[in-house]
Design a protein around this motif. Structure first.
Motif, mmCIF file in Angstrom:
data_model
loop_
_atom_site.group_PDB
_atom_site.id
_atom_site.type_symbol
_atom_site.label_atom_id
_atom_site.label_comp_id
_atom_site.label_asym_id
_atom_site.label_seq_id
_atom_site.Cartn_x
_atom_site.Cartn_y
_atom_site.Cartn_z
ATOM 1 N N ASP A 29 0.833 -1.215 0.000
ATOM 2 C CA ASP A 29 0.000 0.000 0.000
ATOM 3 C C ASP A 29 0.862 1.257 0.000
ATOM 4 O O ASP A 29 0.605 2.201 -0.744
ATOM 5 C CB ASP A 29 -0.931 0.024 1.210
ATOM 6 N N ALA A 30 1.886 1.275 0.856
ATOM 7 C CA ALA A 30 2.775 2.446 0.938
ATOM 8 C C ALA A 30 3.510 2.644 -0.380
ATOM 9 O O ALA A 30 3.641 3.775 -0.866
ATOM 10 C CB ALA A 30 3.773 2.281 2.089
ATOM 11 N N GLU A 33 1.254 4.217 -3.046
ATOM 12 C CA GLU A 33 1.077 5.665 -2.841
ATOM 13 C C GLU A 33 2.362 6.428 -3.162
ATOM 14 O O GLU A 33 2.320 7.553 -3.653
ATOM 15 C CB GLU A 33 0.624 5.959 -1.409
ATOM 16 N N ILE A 36 2.905 7.891 -6.726
ATOM 17 C CA ILE A 36 2.047 8.960 -7.241
ATOM 18 C C ILE A 36 2.725 10.286 -6.896
ATOM 19 O O ILE A 36 2.733 10.703 -5.742
ATOM 20 C CB ILE A 36 0.631 8.884 -6.633
ATOM 21 N N ASP A 39 1.344 14.801 -4.980
ATOM 22 C CA ASP A 39 -0.022 14.703 -4.499
ATOM 23 C C ASP A 39 -0.014 14.560 -2.984
ATOM 24 O O ASP A 39 0.430 13.536 -2.466
ATOM 25 C CB ASP A 39 -0.723 13.505 -5.153
ATOM 26 N N ASN A 41 -2.382 14.050 -0.949
ATOM 27 C CA ASN A 41 -3.215 12.950 -0.453
ATOM 28 C C ASN A 41 -2.467 11.624 -0.515
ATOM 29 O O ASN A 41 -2.571 10.811 0.401
ATOM 30 C CB ASN A 41 -4.526 12.865 -1.248
ATOM 31 N N SER A 42 -1.706 11.403 -1.558
ATOM 32 C CA SER A 42 -0.897 10.185 -1.640
ATOM 33 C C SER A 42 0.210 10.189 -0.596
ATOM 34 O O SER A 42 0.518 9.151 -0.001
ATOM 35 C CB SER A 42 -0.301 10.026 -3.039
ATOM 36 N N ARG A 44 0.030 11.624 2.318
ATOM 37 C CA ARG A 44 -0.680 11.330 3.567
ATOM 38 C C ARG A 44 -0.831 9.818 3.748
ATOM 39 O O ARG A 44 -0.516 9.263 4.799
ATOM 40 C CB ARG A 44 -2.075 11.958 3.480
ATOM 41 N N MET A 45 -1.298 9.168 2.711
ATOM 42 C CA MET A 45 -1.522 7.724 2.770
ATOM 43 C C MET A 45 -0.197 6.957 2.855
ATOM 44 O O MET A 45 -0.091 5.975 3.592
ATOM 45 C CB MET A 45 -2.332 7.268 1.551
ATOM 46 N N GLU A 46 0.808 7.412 2.123
ATOM 47 C CA GLU A 46 2.115 6.762 2.184
ATOM 48 C C GLU A 46 2.654 6.800 3.614
ATOM 49 O O GLU A 46 3.179 5.794 4.116
ATOM 50 C CB GLU A 46 3.094 7.455 1.232
ATOM 51 N N ALA A 158 7.599 12.291 -2.961
ATOM 52 C CA ALA A 158 6.921 10.999 -3.022
ATOM 53 C C ALA A 158 7.965 9.901 -2.851
ATOM 54 O O ALA A 158 9.037 9.952 -3.447
ATOM 55 C CB ALA A 158 6.187 10.843 -4.352
#
Length: 186
Positions: A29-30, A33, A36, A39, A41-42, A44-46, A158
């Motif tokens: 998942d990391a 993200e 991308i 971004d 939002n990516s 944040r998720m990473e 990123a």
């Protein structure tokens, strides 16, 4: 897939344990993200997924590699119900394992990777516990400012969080002489 692992109990009965490894999924998942660019939002998720990976990886590595599936001893190092920050958990558990003679060495937390990991955990905590949502102005004391701020997220590259956790796990394996899984790549 879950693993079914039988083990003998001290009174001769057989117990079948079911365990699952979430760390590879958090890492995947990391990594997704991290690919991308530009971004917030990516990012944040990473950050969230990277710290979830680090915490799951430690438990699963101890459970399967260090304790060799001796599941009853797991509570010794990860007491049920005890909530500890990611950085404190890594320090405490590795110190106990080393003291108990279960690992030959400990990662050097004076190196820059540890400061990066500590910052990553603080950012994750800020996102999860909503410090990131605090209003911002220059006059505020540092402890009242958002963490991470939107500006900080926008400045991050990123893949930064993934690089931090790969280095963290690499330092763990280097210090303990255990092989790093092939699925961990930055």
């Amino acid at each position: 897939l879950p693993k079914w692992i039988p083990s003998e109990e001290s009174f001769g009965g057989l117990t079948v344990w079911l365990s699952y490894n979430f760390a590879p999924e958090w890492f995947k998942d990391a990594l997704f993200e991290a690919n991308i660019p530009n971004d917030h939002n990516s990012l944040r998720m990473e950050i969230l997924f990277a710290v979830c990976f680090a915490e799951s990886y430690l438990v699963e590595w101890v459970r399967d590699t260090v304790l060799n599936h001796d599941f009853q001893r797991l509570n010794q190092y990860f007491p049920p119900g005890q909530v500890t920050s990611g950085t404190e958990k890594w320090k405490r558990v590795l110190k106990l394992l080393h003291k108990d003679g279960l690992i030959p060495g400990m990662p050097d937390i004076s190196l820059p990777y540890w400061e990066d990991f500590s910052g990553l955990v603080k950012m994750r905590n800020g996102l999860v516990h909503a410090r990131a949502s605090r209003p911002e102005t220059n006059e505020l004391p540092e402890k009242e400012k958002p963490l991470p701020s939107k500006g900080e997220l926008d400045k991050l590259e990123a893949g930064w969080a993934v690089k931090v956790i790969v280095e963290l796990v690499g330092q763990l394996h280097k210090a303990t002489g255990t092989p790093m899984p092939d699925w961990i790549k930055a």
